[in-house]
Design an enzyme around this catalytic site. Structure first.
Site: not given
Ligand code: NAP
Ligand code: 12T
Length: 350
Positions: A14-15, A42, A101, A130, A157, A224, A246, A253, A326
């Site tokens: 993921g991102a 994946s 959290r 973030c 953001q 949050k 956004r 951000h 972010n």
């Molecule tokens: P993303 O780019 O959509 O990536 C999602 C990741 O989760 C991918 O690696 C995906 O794997 C994996 N995944 C999805 N479904 C799964 C499953 N059933 N089993 C195992 N892995 C699975 O999202 P992202 O932006 O990286 O964010 C991921 C999460 O991090 C968010 O949902 C959020 O809760 C959290 N987050 C937190 C912050 C913060 O503020 N600290 C910021 C951004 C995100 P595949 O490639 O195989 O689909």
């Molecule tokens: N919806 O981890 O959409 O609480 O930018 C982080 C970022 C949730 C989170 C976003 C979100 C979280 C976003």
């Protein structure tokens, strides 16, 4: 740990996950092995780590056998089910989702602010939102010196906060718009919030909705920022309110932060504090047009602060512009920094 930890990254494709891998390549943490976990989709694909190719595995409860540290970033639903499975098998979890959290049993940590809270962990540590993290890094030194009565924040953001697919959505819409496609024909399937009913274009737009709507017509992202600030600063009385917006930026951000301090202070005192503050870079010189920008924050671990001004009416009121990558301080770097801090404090144990 025998000369290094066995580390797992959940959501490695993921991102956030890909930036976690990058942060693990740079970390001072002693690492023996890295296991990359994602969905079935994946499994079998490969990603580079320190010049080697690692094969992604499908996440299952047994993935955590022999793991010491697990960094989760695959959504709240995945953390809810699999974080306890990891802890059961002896791993310490640093979770990036919002799922744990506000759990009183779970420390919510920004190392520059409240690393002592790590001592209370019972296997799971939560990484804050973030937008909250960068605001905490900028405001904690001011709070320590002069107290904080209230915070009013408006965010600008980046789309990368909503995942890899939201980045693609912005790029596709921007391309279509520049090819003269009418704005009402742009394809929108993800933003403002994946789980909500309606979707609007983000290209050449500004959307005052991040995450879904909740109590008092505030969005979850706004709640949050409010609730996490009180928990991280251990101050239920601090007044906090947020408007989260956004904008069509890929990474970084930006936040307009208004504060009222408890005690009298000055712009120059605040600048002196922030010059020395851990994790902060002061970028504030109007004569040189120097101020923080989203573009120049990309790839940096620090939080950038500038545009510091006294309010023109309120004696203890000040305005700041706060910017950070972010996906680094807001997510991947804060998580790896928590892991480094756990190691330094000898707390990588359940
Ligand atoms: P993303 O780019 O959509 O990536 C999602 C990741 O989760 C991918 O690696 C995906 O794997 C994996 N995944 C999805 N479904 C799964 C499953 N059933 N089993 C195992 N892995 C699975 O999202 P992202 O932006 O990286 O964010 C991921 C999460 O991090 C968010 O949902 C959020 O809760 C959290 N987050 C937190 C912050 C913060 O503020 N600290 C910021 C951004 C995100 P595949 O490639 O195989 O689909
Ligand atoms: N919806 O981890 O959409 O609480 O930018 C982080 C970022 C949730 C989170 C976003 C979100 C979280 C976003």
């Amino acid at each position: 740990m025998e000369n290094g930890y066995h580390v797992a990254v959940v959501g490695a494709t993921g991102a956030v996950g890909t930036r976690m891998i990058e942060m693990l390549e740079q970390t001072t943490l002693p690492i023996k092995t890295v296991k990359l976990l994602a969905s079935k989709r994946s499994a079998g694909k490969q990603l580079p780590f320190k010049g080697q190719l690692l094969t992604i595995e499908e996440l299952v409860p047994e993935s955590f056998e022999g793991i010491d540290l697990a960094l989760f970033s695959a959504g709240g639903g995945i953390s809810k089910i699999f974080a306890p499975e990891a802890v059961k098998r002896g791993a310490v979890v640093v979770d990036n989702t919002s799922h744990f959290r506000m759990d009183p049993e779970v420390p919510l940590v920004v190392p520059e602010v409240n690393k002592e809270a790590l001592k209370e962990h019972k296997g799971i540590i939560a990484n804050p939102n973030c937008s909250t993290i960068q605001m905490m890094v900028a405001l904690e030194p001011i709070r320590q010196a002069s107290g904080l009565e209230r915070i009013i924040v408006s965010t600008y953001q980046a789309v990368s906060g909503a995942g890899a697919s939201a980045i693609e959505e912005l790029k596709t819409q921007a391309k279509d718009y520049l090819a003269d496609k009418p704005a009402d024909e742009l394809t929108a399937e993800i933003l403002p919030a994946g789980g909500d009913k309606k979707h609007y274009p983000i290209a050449f737009n500004a959307l005052p909705q991040i995450d879904v709507f909740s109590d008092l017509d505030y969005t979850n992202e706004e709640w949050k920022m409010i609730n996490e600030t009180k928990k991280i600063m251990s101050d239920e009385a601090i007044k906090v309110v947020a408007t989260c917006v956004r904008i069509p930026v890929v990474m970084g951000h930006s936040e307009s932060v208004y504060i009222e301090t408890k005690e009298e202070t000055s712009v120059s005192a605040i600048k002196d504090l922030l010059k020395k503050a851990p994790g902060v870079v002061l970028q504030d010189d109007p004569s040189q047009q120097l101020y923080p920008q989203a573009l120049t924050s990309i790839g940096k671990k620090e939080t950038f602060v500038g545009r510091i001004r006294q309010d023109v009416d309120v004696k203890n009121g000040f305005h700041l512009w706060v910017v950070s990558d972010n996906l680094l301080k807001g997510a991947a770097w804060n998580s790896v920094q928590i892991a480094e801090t756990l190691h330094e404090m000898n707390l990588v144990r359940v």
